[in-house]
Design an enzyme around this catalytic site. Structure first.
Site, PDB file in Angstrom:
ATOM      1  N   GLY A 158      23.069  10.273  57.478  1.00 15.44           N
ATOM      2  CA  GLY A 158      24.297   9.505  57.670  1.00 15.44           C
ATOM      3  C   GLY A 158      24.390   8.451  56.592  1.00 15.44           C
ATOM      4  O   GLY A 158      23.535   8.386  55.696  1.00 15.44           O
TER       5      GLY A 158
ATOM      6  N   GLU B  94      13.840   6.713  54.721  1.00 14.49           N
ATOM      7  CA  GLU B  94      14.383   6.553  53.362  1.00 14.49           C
ATOM      8  C   GLU B  94      13.990   7.748  52.486  1.00 14.49           C
ATOM      9  O   GLU B  94      13.600   7.590  51.319  1.00 14.49           O
ATOM     10  CB  GLU B  94      13.886   5.235  52.719  1.00 14.49           C
TER      11      GLU B  94
HETATM   12  C1  LIG Z   1      24.173   4.435  48.938  1.00  9.62           C
HETATM   13  C2  LIG Z   1      22.955   3.994  48.203  1.00  9.62           C
HETATM   14  C3  LIG Z   1      21.991   3.216  48.845  1.00  9.62           C
HETATM   15  N1  LIG Z   1      20.891   2.815  48.160  1.00  9.62           N
HETATM   16  C4  LIG Z   1      19.879   1.993  48.838  1.00  9.62           C
HETATM   17  C5  LIG Z   1      20.392   0.803  49.575  1.00  9.62           C
HETATM   18  C6  LIG Z   1      19.380   0.601  50.681  1.00  9.62           C
HETATM   19  O1  LIG Z   1      18.301  -0.163  50.119  1.00  9.62           O
HETATM   20  C7  LIG Z   1      18.900   2.036  50.974  1.00  9.62           C
HETATM   21  C8  LIG Z   1      19.535   2.664  52.186  1.00  9.62           C
HETATM   22  O2  LIG Z   1      19.113   2.015  53.354  1.00  9.62           O
HETATM   23  P1  LIG Z   1      19.604   2.388  54.851  1.00  9.62           P
HETATM   24  O3  LIG Z   1      18.341   2.298  55.659  1.00  9.62           O
HETATM   25  O4  LIG Z   1      20.188   3.768  54.839  1.00  9.62           O
HETATM   26  O5  LIG Z   1      20.600   1.351  55.221  1.00  9.62           O
HETATM   27  O6  LIG Z   1      19.278   2.812  49.845  1.00  9.62           O
HETATM   28  C9  LIG Z   1      20.704   3.183  46.836  1.00  9.62           C
HETATM   29  O7  LIG Z   1      19.674   2.838  46.221  1.00  9.62           O
HETATM   30  N2  LIG Z   1      21.628   3.952  46.216  1.00  9.62           N
HETATM   31  C10 LIG Z   1      22.756   4.376  46.844  1.00  9.62           C
HETATM   32  O8  LIG Z   1      23.588   5.099  46.210  1.00  9.62           O
END
Ligand SMILES: Cc1cn([C@H]2C[C@H](O)[C@@H](COP(=O)(O)O)O2)c(=O)[nH]c1=O
Ligand SMILES: Nc1ncnc2c1ncn2[C@@H]1O[C@H](COP(=O)(O)OP(=O)(O)O)[C@@H](O)[C@H]1O
Ligand SMILES: [Zn+2]
EC number: 2.7.1.21
Length: 196
Positions: free
Chosen positions: A21, A94
């Protein structure tokens, strides 16, 4: 609600569950819920996360509403295979940040009789499939897609809109950096940015 099958205890039949998601959709909450239930059932559980994700804690998986569970940070997917010997359940958070080998590693663990539960972003900020997640979804027995609430209109959100102009794939962050949006709101903002 996801209901566990418990064949792996008796017959050592493994499988893969994937929870995907947008950001804030409840992936980590759902992962922690399933792992805690496995612990209550006295199953041996190991949890891994990529070492780069140090947002809330170095050695815990933490949800946006502050639930947490102890975890081991690892650099590569191959480390998971080395560290997950003799366990009933492996949890991975993650997962989008891991290398492409993660899908093979999870497959191998499931073949060895392990229940593998993986949570991760299915799409990056551009709306493209993220890292090893598509391959994991293909190999999984069970895929659960959870949704956040769109910050602009309140509908179900499946996109993670980046608020800054950074264009690197990996930019760790929370609400100051990302907002979950529905398709209509994401597309509207994306089109506005394109025409600027
Ligand atoms: C969309 C997106 C997200 N990220 C990073 C930002 C957050 O640190 C994590 C996602 O954390 P969550 O537990 O799903 O809230 O990913 C990114 O590095 N690059 C992206 O495109
Ligand atoms: N826009 C939003 N939609 C849904 N939940 C949100 C939103 N903003 C904050 N939250 C909080 O985030 C929690 C989910 O956090 P978490 O499980 O860490 O999500 P994920 O791992 O998918 O990023 C929700 O229970 C809620 O408290
Ligand atoms: Zn919307």
């Amino acid at each position: 609600m996801f209901l566990e099958n418990d064949i792996n205890r008796a017959g050592r039949q493994g499988w893969i569950e994937v929870i995907v998601g947008s950001m804030f959709s409840g992936k980590t909450e759902e992962l922690i819920r399933r792992l805690n239930r496995a612990k209550i059932a006295r199953q041996k559980v190991e949890i891994f996360k990529p070492h780069i994700d140090v947002r809330y804690s170095e050695d815990e998986v933490v949800s946006h509403n502050s639930n947490s569970i102890r975890s081991t940070p690892v650099e590569t997917s191959a480390n998971i295979l080395l560290l997950a010997s003799n366990v009933d359940v492996v949890g991975i958070d993650e997962a989008q940040f891991f290398d492409e080998g993660l899908s093979e590693v999870c497959n191998e663990l499931a073949n060895q009789g392990v229940r593998v539960i993986v949570a991760g972003l299915d799409m990056d900020f551009r709306g493209n499939p993220f890292g090893p997640i598509p391959s994991l979804m293909a190999r999984a027995e069970y895929v659960t897609k959870v949704h956040a609430v769109c910050m602009r209109c309140g509908s179900l959100a499946n996109y993670s809109h980046r608020l800054s102009e950074a264009d690197k794939l990996v930019v760790l962050g929370e609400k100051e950096e990302y907002e979950p949006l529905c398709r209509a709101c994401y597309t509207k903002i994306y089109n506005e940015t394109e025409t600027k």
